[in-house]
Write an enzyme that holds these catalytic residues in place. Structure first.
Site, mmCIF file in Angstrom:
data_model
loop_
_atom_site.group_PDB
_atom_site.id
_atom_site.type_symbol
_atom_site.label_atom_id
_atom_site.label_comp_id
_atom_site.label_asym_id
_atom_site.label_seq_id
_atom_site.Cartn_x
_atom_site.Cartn_y
_atom_site.Cartn_z
ATOM 1 N N GLU A 166 0.796 -1.220 0.000
ATOM 2 C CA GLU A 166 0.000 0.000 0.000
ATOM 3 C C GLU A 166 0.839 1.286 0.000
ATOM 4 O O GLU A 166 0.811 2.064 0.968
ATOM 5 C CB GLU A 166 -0.951 0.010 1.209
ATOM 6 C CG GLU A 166 -1.868 -1.205 1.250
ATOM 7 C CD GLU A 166 -2.889 -1.150 2.386
ATOM 8 O OE1 GLU A 166 -2.798 -0.272 3.244
ATOM 9 O OE2 GLU A 166 -3.791 -2.002 2.392
ATOM 10 N N GLU A 345 -5.586 -8.568 0.555
ATOM 11 C CA GLU A 345 -6.269 -8.234 1.819
ATOM 12 C C GLU A 345 -7.730 -7.961 1.524
ATOM 13 O O GLU A 345 -8.054 -7.250 0.567
ATOM 14 C CB GLU A 345 -5.694 -6.960 2.473
ATOM 15 C CG GLU A 345 -4.385 -7.136 3.172
ATOM 16 C CD GLU A 345 -3.906 -5.834 3.829
ATOM 17 O OE1 GLU A 345 -4.744 -5.005 4.243
ATOM 18 O OE2 GLU A 345 -2.677 -5.668 3.901
HETATM 19 O O1 IFM Z 1 -4.440 -3.300 9.107
HETATM 20 C C1 IFM Z 1 -4.380 -2.752 7.833
HETATM 21 C C2 IFM Z 1 -3.215 -3.347 7.049
HETATM 22 O O2 IFM Z 1 -2.012 -3.198 7.709
HETATM 23 C C3 IFM Z 1 -3.096 -2.679 5.701
HETATM 24 N N1 IFM Z 1 -4.352 -2.681 5.003
HETATM 25 C C4 IFM Z 1 -5.537 -2.280 5.714
HETATM 26 C C5 IFM Z 1 -5.634 -3.003 7.046
HETATM 27 C C6 IFM Z 1 -6.904 -2.561 7.801
HETATM 28 O O3 IFM Z 1 -6.900 -1.190 8.022
#
Ligand code: IFM
Length: 443
Positions: A166, A345
């Site tokens: 990210e 994710e």
């Molecule tokens: O916890 C975070 C993760 O580290 C990165 N993506 C989003 C998740 C939830 O906010």
């Protein structure tokens, strides 16, 4: 193949990140990271929480692999802590740090769980920050050296390597809103950081491949589609503009080889320094791309709508809208020449409580995941090449600036005792993996 069945080799998994779960922040030679410094600064994190202990995964990793086996995971996405293996960011290696990841990977292989390794999930060594951090181009070279070190040690067993998690969160939240480490609020620095992250991604990709030609290299991008509040021409135009400004800063250079004009028109005097050859370095062909998806923005010609009537919201205040995932996958698949995709994710934070029966009943999380799995399957039937799905998260953990106040896990963590309890969603996910299908299938 039945529509609700996933391909035989689909990689069902779960994800975590080093600072969010490991703890042991100053053990066995680990160096300080920017997240240690940030969380130790009063007022930065909800309730004064820190990742000093987190889920104590550094000591409980065997128990955690047993948990993964119970879930039947086919893959586990985790990140390595740069300052655990190179306490000063470059130079002196900490053998105990490397050994930790070596044991973890070994045991994952024994358990037949495919490791997906992220090299940078936000925890820059503090010594590098002291030298300017990502604002300083030399950090990108230090990153490439770190990548090479890790691949040389683990590349015989880890096939999937991602450079960054990210980059947009690193840039916007770390350097514009200042809610994440290192806590800057300076757009000039932010855009230079964004470019250096991309340079580091390019150098890192080269280093990964030079260290082991047989591994796959990729990056993880979080994308929040911008969808129009209505079909009106004005709302559609506003949503398109929003998407270009907010979401293409990394997609475009990586997959088109140039920065999006919409972003750089608004950057003005904060335009970063770009050297000859940088764009080609950044736009190297990747073996896969990871997409993190949680929610969407709803945009009208007068701005973003914060509350959509009839919509459900998670504890993060994020709207639940699974069909937006399918629409976005189809959109990016048609607009970019993408390599195979992993959902790296997806998950939801809800208020979880232990019931009188000792269980954690989390039907809303089950619904959330089920609907996102279905929408992913539909996107695959639309022609999007998705190879795996990592639920965020394997277990409740340190949610950055919000500390332990938000729970995303398939597993409940009692932070006082470090006991792990599989939530109903965990039991349900195990069944999805076992059957390799989603049911209650709607189009
Ligand atoms: O916890 C975070 C993760 O580290 C990165 N993506 C989003 C998740 C939830 O906010």
């Amino acid at each position: 193949m039945q529509n609700n069945k996933f391909p035989q080799d689909f990689l069902w998994g779960a994800a975590t990140a080093a600072y969010q779960v490991e703890g042991a922040w100053n053990e066995d030679g680990r160096g300080e990271s920017i997240w240690d410094r940030f969380s130790h600064t009063p007022g930065r994190i909800t309730n004064g929480d820190t990742g000093d202990i987190a889920c104590d995964h550094y000591h409980r990793w065997e128990e955690d692999i047993a948990l993964m086996r119970r879930l039947g995971l086919k893959a586990y996405r985790f990140s390595t802590s740069w300052s655990r293996v190179l306490p000063g960011g470059r130079g002196l290696i900490n053998p105990k740090g490397l050994d930790f990841y070596d044991r973890l990977v070994d045991r994952l292989c024994v358990a037949n769980i495919e490791p997906l390794l992220t090299l940078y999930h936000w925890d820059l060594p503090q010594t590098l920050q002291d030298e300017g951090g990502w604002e300083n181009r030399s950090t990108a070279h230090a990153f490439a050296d770190y990548a090479a070190l890790m691949v040389k040690r683990l590349g015989d067993r880890v096939k999937y390597w991602t450079t960054f998690n990210e980059p947009s969160v690193i840039t916007y939240i770390g350097f514009i809103t200042g809610e994440h480490a290192p806590g800057f609020q300076d757009p000039r620095v932010a855009y230079q950081v964004a470019h250096h992250l991309m340079v580091a991604h390019g150098l890192g990709t080269q280093a990964i491949r030079a260290a082991n030609a047989d591994v796959n290299a990729g990056i993880v991008l979080n994308l929040w589609p911008a969808e129009p509040a209505s079909d009106s021409v004005e709302d559609v135009a506003a949503a398109n503009k929003y998407w270009e400004k907010q979401e293409t800063l990394f997609l475009d250079p990586i997959f088109k080889g140039h920065y999006p004009p919409a972003v750089y028109n608004m950057v003005g005097p904060n335009m970063p320094k770009i050297q000859d050859g940088d764009m080609a370095l950044i736009a190297q062909q990747l073996d896969f791309v990871g997409i993190n998806f949680y929610s969407r923005h709803v945009i009208s010609s007068t701005g973003e709508l914060k509350e959509i009537e009839g919509s459900e919201y998670t504890e993060m205040g994020w709207e639940v809208c699974a069909p937006a995932l399918r629409r976005m996958l189809v959109k990016i698949n048609s607009e970019y020449n993408l390599p195979p995709i992993f959902i790296t994710e997806n998950g939801a934070s809800f208020k979880d409580e232990v019931s009188a029966d000792g269980k954690i009943h989390d039907p809303r999380r089950i619904d959330y995941l089920k609907n996102h799995f279905i929408q992913t399957r539909l996107a695959m039937l639309d022609g999007v090449d998705v190879h795996g799905y990592m639920v965020w998260s394997l277990m409740d953990n340190f949610e950055w600036g919000l500390g332990f106040s938000k729970r995303f896990g398939l597993t409940y963590v009692n932070y006082a005792t470090q006991q792990r309890v599989l939530k109903d969603s965990g039991e349900w996910y195990a069944e999805v993996i076992r059957k390799n299908e989603v049911w209650e299938y709607h189009t």
